[in-house]
Design a protein around this motif. Structure first.
Motif, PDB file in Angstrom:
ATOM      1  N   SER A 132      34.749  26.179  55.282  1.00  0.00           N
ATOM      2  CA  SER A 132      34.651  25.134  54.280  1.00  0.00           C
ATOM      3  C   SER A 132      33.646  24.105  54.787  1.00  0.00           C
ATOM      4  CB  SER A 132      36.015  24.469  54.124  1.00  0.00           C
ATOM      5  OG  SER A 132      36.402  23.946  55.388  1.00  0.00           O
ATOM      6  N   PRO A 133      33.224  23.190  53.924  1.00  0.00           N
ATOM      7  CA  PRO A 133      32.308  22.150  54.399  1.00  0.00           C
ATOM      8  C   PRO A 133      32.881  21.393  55.603  1.00  0.00           C
ATOM      9  CG  PRO A 133      32.545  22.030  52.018  1.00  0.00           C
ATOM     10  CD  PRO A 133      33.499  23.081  52.492  1.00  0.00           C
ATOM     11  N   GLU A 134      34.194  21.180  55.585  1.00  0.00           N
ATOM     12  CA  GLU A 134      34.804  20.461  56.711  1.00  0.00           C
ATOM     13  C   GLU A 134      34.688  21.270  57.995  1.00  0.00           C
ATOM     14  OE1 GLU A 134      36.280  20.864  53.822  1.00  0.00           O
ATOM     15  OE2 GLU A 134      36.563  18.864  53.000  1.00  0.00           O
ATOM     16  N   ARG A 147      43.144  16.323  58.468  1.00  0.00           N
ATOM     17  CA  ARG A 147      44.292  15.442  58.286  1.00  0.00           C
ATOM     18  C   ARG A 147      43.929  14.107  57.669  1.00  0.00           C
ATOM     19  NH1 ARG A 147      49.349  16.563  61.666  1.00  0.00           N
ATOM     20  NH2 ARG A 147      49.006  18.735  62.264  1.00  0.00           N
ATOM     21  N   SER A 148      42.673  13.990  57.244  1.00  0.00           N
ATOM     22  CA  SER A 148      42.331  12.777  56.513  1.00  0.00           C
ATOM     23  C   SER A 148      43.003  12.875  55.147  1.00  0.00           C
ATOM     24  CB  SER A 148      40.815  12.686  56.344  1.00  0.00           C
ATOM     25  OG  SER A 148      40.374  13.749  55.524  1.00  0.00           O
ATOM     26  N   SER A 149      43.042  11.791  54.449  1.00  0.00           N
ATOM     27  CA  SER A 149      43.745  11.849  53.160  1.00  0.00           C
ATOM     28  C   SER A 149      43.067  12.847  52.228  1.00  0.00           C
ATOM     29  CB  SER A 149      43.799  10.458  52.507  1.00  0.00           C
ATOM     30  OG  SER A 149      42.577   9.796  52.699  1.00  0.00           O
ATOM     31  N   ARG A 150      41.720  12.934  52.336  1.00  0.00           N
ATOM     32  CA  ARG A 150      41.026  13.923  51.502  1.00  0.00           C
ATOM     33  C   ARG A 150      41.388  15.325  51.915  1.00  0.00           C
ATOM     34  NH1 ARG A 150      34.842  13.047  51.022  1.00  0.00           N
ATOM     35  NH2 ARG A 150      34.905  14.926  52.283  1.00  0.00           N
ATOM     36  N   GLY A 151      41.511  15.511  53.236  1.00  0.00           N
ATOM     37  CA  GLY A 151      41.830  16.839  53.733  1.00  0.00           C
ATOM     38  C   GLY A 151      43.195  17.302  53.254  1.00  0.00           C
ATOM     39  N   ILE A 152      44.152  16.389  53.348  1.00  0.00           N
ATOM     40  CA  ILE A 152      45.507  16.743  52.924  1.00  0.00           C
ATOM     41  C   ILE A 152      45.528  17.032  51.429  1.00  0.00           C
ATOM     42  CG2 ILE A 152      47.878  15.956  52.794  1.00  0.00           C
ATOM     43  CD1 ILE A 152      47.379  16.191  55.576  1.00  0.00           C
ATOM     44  N   ALA A 153      44.763  16.218  50.693  1.00  0.00           N
ATOM     45  CA  ALA A 153      44.759  16.436  49.245  1.00  0.00           C
ATOM     46  C   ALA A 153      44.191  17.809  48.923  1.00  0.00           C
ATOM     47  CB  ALA A 153      43.929  15.341  48.566  1.00  0.00           C
TER      48      ALA A 153
END
Lengths: 458, 272, 292
Positions: free
Chosen positions: A265-267, A236-242
């Protein structure tokens, strides 16, 4: 003479048994005949006490209905609901269903909205639907347009911590020296690792507690939802959402916006690595479940404990945590996106007492009951009015800030019908990874995603 | 002698622990060092008011319907199982009915893992509307207790000399009368042993009771304990209290019958 | 008269036959039927006939294999311990002072319902506060994570099984020893042999059939192990303590509802059990035992 005695004795014993059996079974049959309408409410253990209390009040108002609450352990509740839905025997009338089983039980649950429309006489005019927190109303109530329940237990996880230690000047000074920032409940899992180490005796000899945190990573569905607490920080970080798109309330944080697994995924790998790192500073994480972490924090072994609100009702009686308002603080889970839990209250479509059941379900989820369940049993409220109630706020001031924020920003498990199966194999894999049996985490998660896709029929 | 003491401690300790936990205050349930001998005791666990609970669900009063069900099921199973198996054992040992094949089949039925057959049984009972009934559980328990009982009784009847049968026939008795008047009374220890074993097994049976029932109309005590189990429930005290209640009847009964158990369990294998 | 006898003999076995026919043959046949289909109760769709694919899947299923592994572990470790310990205790307690009380105590564990035993042991195994770790600390051993470590979880279950069933072995062997006429054992002792040799040379051979019987019964029961796993470890950690019966439960009755595959697993279990027991029975000459 001896032989005759023996024979007589044998016959006597047989007769005794037979009589006992017959009388016992007949006795209870008579009982059953006299009963009025009895509702069988299948409940998970953590809801059972509240439901029992609510039933008592309900029976006083509705003397023609008896309510029997049957608590069953979590692992057994879901299969039982499913078995009955498939068999259509109506063995239970009302049940508490865990929010992620929504999709799989939907077909067997009564559509409450439709029922209300068709039976306006049973609808309680004071029952306010708009009072429900919108997310709650959705996840504990709707599946594919069908209204399968009313919200009962609204829940997300919270980080409980030893307020007395965190506010102790000596520790604050030491922490600032070691880490260059103020000692406060951690906002991210990276911060959490530092605070945890600070409160772990083996890392910091001045720590008042042996372990910084107590975690539950057992081989049960607990592990599944704990994982999401870490994964959501990145999802839910901005990178995640993107990267993955928005999170759908039906598919949850483990999926991308186009319904593909997002954890391979890496996350996803990073979440596991963070868990493996922090669990070294917690007592027996792989062998602990809810009960064990409750005891560990309750007896002062750990300084922090991520858990559900129900723990508060038991902790206040433990000498180590008395008085509880001074010793226990409540904060948002690190990462800012606590996993949601909670239960809806629904009616079995095959129930033979739908009207009575409906009256009960309405009563159990109205404002009065919602407030009662929080005040007495620490079961999370699902209504705005309760969150703003002055009595509630006086009792638990953190409701306004921490609770509301957590509910609004919660992360979710999938609610789709295949969820229980997906969850079980994921728990198996995650457990193996945590045990150290799968050193190549990315690979293991990839294989898991493949299994998920297979189950989802792709 | 010392060895004996160690062994006994090993056997006794878990039961002792369960017992005292049932009487401990909630802060003593889990403490380090563990509280081996509590300084104060309480009955609150039986009322379900320890550890942040409020009576109601955790109160021991809720155990009554389950206790009733367990008693009915276990007693019925024990009694009927003994009856049926003694009849079959008599027939097999005296008249070799069905030969080795039949005997083998009966004995092999004990190997049936309940988990393997529970699904078809569930469907079977559903068809007859017998789900959530005590009768269904009794029938299932019979299937699992009768084979061993039959086996034991066959070997027991073997000990009874055939001459006694012959004598009664000479007196004009039919095989049935011979069974009831001669064989049964003489094998009383064996019957007692078999009844006790069947009772113990039925009382503690969990899986079938769990899956075939859904509320206190028919649920037995082991399922009742299930409400306290795993994860979410922290009520070790009330759980121990409930465990104690589940444990005591069967222990008392078995201890009373232990003499017969010892006499009856030789499987007729010891020849002078 | 002879015909009448035969009739009554048949009538006597009627109840048992009815019971078993209805409640075992039907499920057995139905299971074979289900095992050849791909059917999932939670999706309650159609039944797809897939022949023997469920069976071949078993051999590719690493979870099934690991549960076989764990069950085998139980048989080859727990069972011998129970047998030896049980026999040893029977011999030890035989002529001891206070025999009756000691005997009653030794019998207790097997009378405890498995679910209750599971609860008690779960408390004992607690990492932070469990008495077991407490006693171990006296021996200088650090706290063991009984439920969080694969090796120790398995050991734990073996310990529980030994705890619960050694009394049964003890009971049977003890009964056997008790029924050996005193003259025989006394005679052996008089011959100058020490008690242990007397046991070996004279009493053991007499008890052999009994020992074999108990061995078979216990082995069958271990293959059915379920209650303890359910109560104490829930199959974990990882998949370390999935007994075979427990695995069938997970596949078919808990989250899985994959009834077809579960049936195939069950049939396989039954076949293995039948083969094993038949071999054993042949070796131990049960036929003679029952004089059939």
């Amino acid at each position: 003479m001896k032989r005759k005695l023996l024979i007589l004795c044998t016959y006597a014993v047989c007769v005794f048994f037979a009589l006992g059996f017959v009388s016992l079974s007949f006795g209870s049959q008579k009982e059953e005949g006299k009963k009025a309408v009895t509702l069988n409410v299948l409940s998970s253990p953590d809801n059972a006490d509240a439901l029992a209390e609510i039933s008592k009040r309900f029976i006083r108002i509705n003397p023609d209905i008896k309510v029997e609450v049957s608590p069953v352990s979590w692992e057994v509740l879901y299969p039982q609901i499913l078995a009955d839905i498939n068999a259509k025997t109506g063995a239970f009338d009302v049940c508490t269903w865990d929010l992620m089983t929504a999709g799989s039980i939907a077909k067997g649950m009564l559509d409450l909205e439709k029922f209300a429309q068709e039976n306006p006489d049973f609808v309680d005019p004071d029952f306010n639907h708009d009072d429900f927190i919108p997310t709650a109303a959705y996840v504990y109530g709707k599946w594919e347009g069908k209204n399968i329940g009313y919200p009962f237990y609204g829940a997300t996880m919270f980080l409980f911590y030893r307020k007395d230690y965190f506010e102790e000047p000596m520790y604050q000074a030491a922490f600032e020296r070691m880490y260059g920032r103020k000692l406060s409940p951690p906002k991210t899992w990276e911060e959490a690792l530092e605070v945890t180490k600070f409160f772990t005796k083996s890392e910091n000899s001045m720590s008042p507690t042996e372990y910084g945190i107590t975690l539950m990573f057992p081989r049960s569905h607990t592990l599944f939802y704990m994982y999401i607490n870490w994964f959501a920080q990145m999802r839910r970080s901005s990178r995640g959402i993107a990267k993955y798109g928005d999170v759908s309330l039906d598919w949850g944080d483990l999926f991308t916006a186009d319904k593909k697994p997002a954890f391979n995924s890496p996350e996803g790998v990073k979440a596991m690595e963070m868990m493996m790192e922090i669990m070294q500073y917690s007592p027996d994480p792989l062998g602990s479940d809810y009960g064990e972490t409750y005891e560990a924090f309750g007896h002062g072994i750990a300084a922090m404990c991520p858990s559900w609100t129900a723990v508060l009702s038991g902790w206040k009686d433990l000498p180590e945590l008395s008085p509880i308002n001074d010793k226990v603080g409540v904060a948002v889970i690190p990462g800012g996106h606590p996993v949601s839990g909670g239960w809806g209250l629904g009616i079995n479509d095959a129930s033979k007492h739908k009207e009575a059941a409906f009256r009960f379900v309405q009563y159990a989820t109205n404002t009065e009951s919602d407030k009662l369940q929080w005040m007495q049993f620490r079961i999370g409220p699902t209504r705005f009015s309760v969150l703003k109630d002055p009595e509630v706020l006086a009792d638990s001031p953190w409701m306004e800030g921490v609770y509301a924020y957590s509910l609004e920003n919660a992360s979710h498990r999938p609610r789709i019908p295949a969820e229980p199966k997906l969850e079980d194999i994921m728990v198996g894999t995650l457990s193996e990874i945590l045990l150290g049996n799968k050193p190549n985490i990315a690979d293991a998660l990839d294989k898991l995603a493949m299994e998920w896709n297979k189950i989802l029929g792709r | 002698m010392v060895l004996a003491v160690f062994i006994l401690i090993f056997f006794l300790f878990p039961i002792y622990w369960l017992g005292i936990t049932a009487f401990k205050h909630s802060e003593d349930w889990f403490k380090w060092p563990p509280v081996l001998i509590p300084k104060s005791l309480t009955f609150n666990n039986f009322l379900g008011t320890e550890g942040g609970f409020f009576g109601g669900i955790a109160s021991i009063a809720t155990v009554v319907p389950y206790l009733r069900n367990s008693l009915i099921v276990a007693i019925a199973t024990a009694f009927i199982s003994t009856l049926i198996s003694s009849m079959a054992a008599y027939s097999i040992s005296r008249f070799k009915t069905g030969g080795i094949v039949f005997a083998n089949w009966i004995i092999s039925l004990r190997m049936l893992p309940p988990v393997a057959v529970i699904l078809p049984l569930y469907i079977f009972f559903k068809q007859f509307g017998m789900l959530n009934t005590r009768l269904a559980i009794i029938l299932c328990h019979l299937v699992f207790t009768t084979p061993l009982s039959t086996w034991i009784l066959i070997t027991f009847f073997k000990e009874i000399p055939k001459e006694m049968d012959e004598a009664s026939y000479v007196d004009g008795a039919s095989p049935l009368q011979c069974f009831f008047r001669i064989v049964l009374p003489l094998s009383a220890p064996g019957l007692a042993a078999v009844t006790t074993l069947a009772f113990i097994q039925s009382w503690g049976e969990f899986l079938i009771a769990l899956l075939l029932t859904s509320n206190s109309d028919a649920q037995t005590l082991p399922v009742y304990l299930g409400r306290y189990i795993t994860g979410f429930r922290i009520a070790w005290g009330p759980l121990a209290a409930a465990g104690l209640i589940v444990m005591i009847p069967v222990i008392v009964f078995s201890l009373l019958m232990q003499r017969y158990l010892i006499k009856g369990l030789t499987f007729g294998a010891v020849k002078g | 008269m002879h015909k009448q006898k035969k009739l009554i003999a048949l009538l006597l076995i009627l109840p048992i036959v009815l019971l078993f026919a209805g409640l075992t043959i039907f499920p057995f046949l139905y299971m074979i039927y289900m095992s050849m289909h791909d059917y999932d109760l939670s999706e309650s769709t159609e039944w797809n006939f897939i022949g023997l694919r469920n069976y071949t899947d078993i051999f590719k299923d690493e979870l099934a294999i690991s549960s076989v592994h764990f069950t085998a572990l139980l048989i080859f470790i727990a069972l011998p311990i129970e047998m030896v310990l049980g026999m040893f205790i029977a011999w030890l307690f035989r002529d001891m002072a206070g025999e009756k009380i000691i005997r009653s105590t030794a019998l207790l564990p097997m009378m405890v319902p498995p679910v209750v035993a599971g609860i008690a042991w779960k408390m004992l195994f607690n990492y932070n506060f469990g008495p077991l770790n407490y006693f171990l600390s006296f021996l200088g051993i650090e706290k063991i994570s009984w439920l969080g470590n694969e090796f120790f979880a398995r050991t734990g279950l073996i310990v529980i099984d030994v705890w619960q069933w050694t009394p049964f072995v003890f009971l049977v062997i003890y009964s056997g020893l008790m029924s050996i006429p005193k003259e025989l054992s006394d005679a052996a002792k008089v011959d100058g042999a020490n008690p242990f040799k007397a046991l070996l040379r004279v009493e053991m051979p007499i008890l052999m059939p009994l020992i074999s019987t108990v061995l078979i019964i216990r082995m069958i029961d271990i293959l059915k192990l379920f209650d303890i796993v359910f109560m104490v470890t829930w199959g974990g950690p990882g998949h370390a303590t999935h007994s075979f019966s427990y695995y069938i439960y997970k596949v078919g009755l808990s989250y899985g509802w994959n009834v077809g595959y579960a049936s195939a697993l069950s049939i396989l279990l039954l076949i293995v059990v039948i083969i094993l027991v038949n071999i054993l029975m042949r070796i131990l000459r049960i036929r003679e035992l029952l004089e059939l």
